[in-house]
Design a protein around this motif. Sequence first.
Motif, PDB file in Angstrom:
ATOM      1  N   PRO A  18       0.844  -1.195   0.000  1.00  0.00           N
ATOM      2  CA  PRO A  18       0.000   0.000   0.000  1.00  0.00           C
ATOM      3  C   PRO A  18       0.882   1.249   0.000  1.00  0.00           C
ATOM      4  O   PRO A  18       1.869   1.319   0.711  1.00  0.00           O
ATOM      5  CB  PRO A  18      -0.796  -0.121   1.298  1.00  0.00           C
ATOM      6  CG  PRO A  18      -0.017  -1.049   2.156  1.00  0.00           C
ATOM      7  CD  PRO A  18       0.769  -1.929   1.236  1.00  0.00           C
ATOM      8  N   THR A  19       0.523   2.205  -0.842  1.00  0.00           N
ATOM      9  CA  THR A  19       1.308   3.433  -0.891  1.00  0.00           C
ATOM     10  C   THR A  19       0.657   4.542  -0.085  1.00  0.00           C
ATOM     11  O   THR A  19       1.318   5.495   0.283  1.00  0.00           O
ATOM     12  CB  THR A  19       1.499   3.894  -2.346  1.00  0.00           C
ATOM     13  OG1 THR A  19       0.217   4.020  -2.952  1.00  0.00           O
ATOM     14  CG2 THR A  19       2.345   2.908  -3.121  1.00  0.00           C
ATOM     15  N   VAL A  20      -0.640   4.429   0.165  1.00  0.00           N
ATOM     16  CA  VAL A  20      -1.334   5.446   0.938  1.00  0.00           C
ATOM     17  C   VAL A  20      -2.108   4.755   2.055  1.00  0.00           C
ATOM     18  O   VAL A  20      -2.864   3.822   1.817  1.00  0.00           O
ATOM     19  CB  VAL A  20      -2.305   6.263   0.065  1.00  0.00           C
ATOM     20  CG1 VAL A  20      -3.088   7.254   0.903  1.00  0.00           C
ATOM     21  CG2 VAL A  20      -1.559   6.982  -1.028  1.00  0.00           C
ATOM     22  N   PHE A  21      -1.863   5.206   3.256  1.00  0.00           N
ATOM     23  CA  PHE A  21      -2.598   4.696   4.402  1.00  0.00           C
ATOM     24  C   PHE A  21      -2.745   5.851   5.362  1.00  0.00           C
ATOM     25  O   PHE A  21      -1.764   6.431   5.800  1.00  0.00           O
ATOM     26  CB  PHE A  21      -1.837   3.542   5.067  1.00  0.00           C
ATOM     27  CG  PHE A  21      -2.498   3.051   6.321  1.00  0.00           C
ATOM     28  CD1 PHE A  21      -3.633   2.273   6.258  1.00  0.00           C
ATOM     29  CD2 PHE A  21      -1.989   3.380   7.564  1.00  0.00           C
ATOM     30  CE1 PHE A  21      -4.250   1.821   7.412  1.00  0.00           C
ATOM     31  CE2 PHE A  21      -2.594   2.942   8.713  1.00  0.00           C
ATOM     32  CZ  PHE A  21      -3.722   2.151   8.640  1.00  0.00           C
ATOM     33  N   ASN A  22      -3.961   6.237   5.673  1.00  0.00           N
ATOM     34  CA  ASN A  22      -4.159   7.360   6.572  1.00  0.00           C
ATOM     35  C   ASN A  22      -5.111   7.001   7.705  1.00  0.00           C
ATOM     36  O   ASN A  22      -5.806   7.847   8.226  1.00  0.00           O
ATOM     37  CB  ASN A  22      -4.654   8.592   5.810  1.00  0.00           C
ATOM     38  CG  ASN A  22      -5.946   8.306   5.067  1.00  0.00           C
ATOM     39  OD1 ASN A  22      -6.486   7.217   5.144  1.00  0.00           O
ATOM     40  ND2 ASN A  22      -6.425   9.294   4.339  1.00  0.00           N
ATOM     41  N   PHE A 147       3.862   2.501  10.789  1.00  0.00           N
ATOM     42  CA  PHE A 147       3.745   2.623   9.342  1.00  0.00           C
ATOM     43  C   PHE A 147       3.605   4.088   8.930  1.00  0.00           C
ATOM     44  O   PHE A 147       4.255   4.546   7.999  1.00  0.00           O
ATOM     45  CB  PHE A 147       2.545   1.811   8.831  1.00  0.00           C
ATOM     46  CG  PHE A 147       2.381   1.839   7.336  1.00  0.00           C
ATOM     47  CD1 PHE A 147       3.046   0.941   6.541  1.00  0.00           C
ATOM     48  CD2 PHE A 147       1.548   2.775   6.735  1.00  0.00           C
ATOM     49  CE1 PHE A 147       2.899   0.959   5.151  1.00  0.00           C
ATOM     50  CE2 PHE A 147       1.402   2.817   5.357  1.00  0.00           C
ATOM     51  CZ  PHE A 147       2.071   1.895   4.564  1.00  0.00           C
ATOM     52  N   LEU A 148       2.752   4.809   9.628  1.00  0.00           N
ATOM     53  CA  LEU A 148       2.532   6.215   9.295  1.00  0.00           C
ATOM     54  C   LEU A 148       3.768   7.065   9.564  1.00  0.00           C
ATOM     55  O   LEU A 148       4.090   7.967   8.795  1.00  0.00           O
ATOM     56  CB  LEU A 148       1.326   6.758  10.053  1.00  0.00           C
ATOM     57  CG  LEU A 148      -0.013   6.148   9.635  1.00  0.00           C
ATOM     58  CD1 LEU A 148      -1.113   6.548  10.596  1.00  0.00           C
ATOM     59  CD2 LEU A 148      -0.351   6.546   8.208  1.00  0.00           C
ATOM     60  N   ASP A 149       4.457   6.782  10.666  1.00  0.00           N
ATOM     61  CA  ASP A 149       5.684   7.534  10.974  1.00  0.00           C
ATOM     62  C   ASP A 149       6.768   7.302   9.922  1.00  0.00           C
ATOM     63  O   ASP A 149       7.471   8.218   9.530  1.00  0.00           O
ATOM     64  CB  ASP A 149       6.211   7.145  12.359  1.00  0.00           C
ATOM     65  CG  ASP A 149       5.366   7.701  13.488  1.00  0.00           C
ATOM     66  OD1 ASP A 149       4.515   8.586  13.239  1.00  0.00           O
ATOM     67  OD2 ASP A 149       5.537   7.234  14.627  1.00  0.00           O
ATOM     68  N   GLU A 150       6.907   6.058   9.482  1.00  0.00           N
ATOM     69  CA  GLU A 150       7.941   5.731   8.486  1.00  0.00           C
ATOM     70  C   GLU A 150       7.628   6.285   7.105  1.00  0.00           C
ATOM     71  O   GLU A 150       8.521   6.552   6.324  1.00  0.00           O
ATOM     72  CB  GLU A 150       8.118   4.216   8.392  1.00  0.00           C
ATOM     73  CG  GLU A 150       8.823   3.616   9.569  1.00  0.00           C
ATOM     74  CD  GLU A 150       8.944   2.096   9.487  1.00  0.00           C
ATOM     75  OE1 GLU A 150       8.371   1.503   8.531  1.00  0.00           O
ATOM     76  OE2 GLU A 150       9.593   1.523  10.362  1.00  0.00           O
ATOM     77  N   ASN A 151       6.357   6.442   6.795  1.00  0.00           N
ATOM     78  CA  ASN A 151       5.966   6.906   5.473  1.00  0.00           C
ATOM     79  C   ASN A 151       5.587   8.385   5.429  1.00  0.00           C
ATOM     80  O   ASN A 151       5.094   8.853   4.423  1.00  0.00           O
ATOM     81  CB  ASN A 151       4.829   6.038   4.929  1.00  0.00           C
ATOM     82  CG  ASN A 151       5.304   4.632   4.650  1.00  0.00           C
ATOM     83  OD1 ASN A 151       6.162   4.429   3.824  1.00  0.00           O
ATOM     84  ND2 ASN A 151       4.773   3.669   5.377  1.00  0.00           N
ATOM     85  N   GLY A 152       5.760   9.065   6.540  1.00  0.00           N
ATOM     86  CA  GLY A 152       5.520  10.499   6.586  1.00  0.00           C
ATOM     87  C   GLY A 152       4.086  10.917   6.377  1.00  0.00           C
ATOM     88  O   GLY A 152       3.826  12.010   5.933  1.00  0.00           O
TER      89      GLY A 152
END
Length: 154
Positions: A18-22, A147-152
């Motif tokens: 997944p490239t987008v996860f919010n 995951f969110l921290d690593e992907n900004g």
Amino acid sequence: MENQINYSTEKKEILKKPTVFNGKPTAAFIAASWTALLVGMISYCVGLWNAEMMLNEKGYYFVILLFGLFSVISVQKAVRDKQEGIAVTDIYYGISWFVTIASIVLLIIGLWNADLWLSEKGFYAMSFLLSLFAAIAVQKNTRDIKFLDENGTD
């Protein structure tokens, strides 16, 4: 957005990352998950501490709690790794599910044969299951935030 593709060398299948996860967990859900985990574990352990059973029986039930908690975290990790395109062997995935089911079955067998009131058996079963479910939620929250921290992504 396009998905990144990762080719697994083990099964020759395409795994999509997944490239987008919010879906960042809310503070309330994080607090509720940790509270449920602590309430379940502490209740179970206080019940064991105060139970009129032999020390080896208390040890059996305590080890089942630890075994169950570790196994559900392992299942959640394997499921999440697969979701994120991280290679997970089928044997690890299968063993994770097997030991999770085994911990529940061992608790059922222990409680079935225990010389306890039905209300006590229900107490142990419910605090055990609450702990397992909460451990999954806490692990999921931890993984989501990482995951969110690593992907900004905020």
